[in-house]
Design a protein around this motif. Sequence first.
Motif, PDB file in Angstrom:
ATOM      1  N   GLU A  97       5.181   7.335   4.958  1.00 45.53           N
ATOM      2  CA  GLU A  97       3.967   8.147   4.799  1.00 45.53           C
ATOM      3  C   GLU A  97       2.712   7.275   4.746  1.00 45.53           C
ATOM      4  N   TYR A  98       2.784   6.239   3.907  1.00 47.85           N
ATOM      5  CA  TYR A  98       1.645   5.318   3.782  1.00 47.85           C
ATOM      6  C   TYR A  98       1.411   4.583   5.098  1.00 47.85           C
ATOM      7  N   GLN A 101      -0.301   6.704   7.697  1.00 45.98           N
ATOM      8  CA  GLN A 101      -1.721   6.852   7.382  1.00 45.98           C
ATOM      9  C   GLN A 101      -2.487   5.591   7.795  1.00 45.98           C
ATOM     10  N   GLY A 104      -2.766   5.327  11.550  1.00 47.79           N
ATOM     11  CA  GLY A 104      -3.748   6.271  12.084  1.00 47.79           C
ATOM     12  C   GLY A 104      -5.163   5.764  11.877  1.00 47.79           C
ATOM     13  N   MET A 105      -5.425   5.276  10.684  1.00 42.55           N
ATOM     14  CA  MET A 105      -6.776   4.785  10.381  1.00 42.55           C
ATOM     15  C   MET A 105      -7.092   3.528  11.202  1.00 42.55           C
TER      16      MET A 105
END
Length: 165
Positions: A97-98, A101, A104-105
Amino acid sequence: MSNRAIYPGTFDPITNGHIDIVARASKIFDHVIVAVAASTSKNTAFSTDERVQFARETLSQYTNVEVQRFEGLLANFVRQWGANAVLRGLRAVSDFEYEFQLAGMNKHLVPEADTIFMPTRENYSYISSSLIREIASLGGDVSEFVHPIVRDALAERFSSRHQKK
Ligand code: COA
């Protein structure tokens, strides 16, 4: 065009799990840059110079791998080094999950690079730098999980603590 990957992390200290990822990546990418984060929210046991030195010494056999420190945004470092990939090791589903993220960033910040996930080898999937430090600080044997250089540095770092007991 040559494929250049940045493998970022705190590496406090570098473990055999990290080394395994770099070894495998060195066969896939033309050039791998291990990027040691200088400014991190983590309260590190080893200084940036020490973390860089351990990574350099333990990875010296890989001729297409270099170790650099980086400060600030990873995206800026990726652009500065003209990399087209950010390499991340995945140890368990809980990492995902991390990592998703972060990927994506980073893609938003530096569109010319993609994050590549590499599964950590099974026997290293449960280790982390902080666990290694904890085991070493309590006098446990970490030689299965880190290079002898790192094992000795950990033993030295925590030896005064044992002597005080
Ligand atoms: N084998 C063994 N352990 C591993 C491993 C592997 N293959 N891969 C990861 N680990 C361990 C690490 O040792 C670390 O252990 P610790 O938490 O006990 O220290 C843990 O898993 C987490 O590792 P990682 O996710 O790589 O975190 P990190 O702190 O080492 O690195 C940065 C995170 C530095 C890459 C990230 O914070 C960053 O990019 N910072 C720069 C600032 C920035 O750009 N921020 C915006 C991001 S979009």
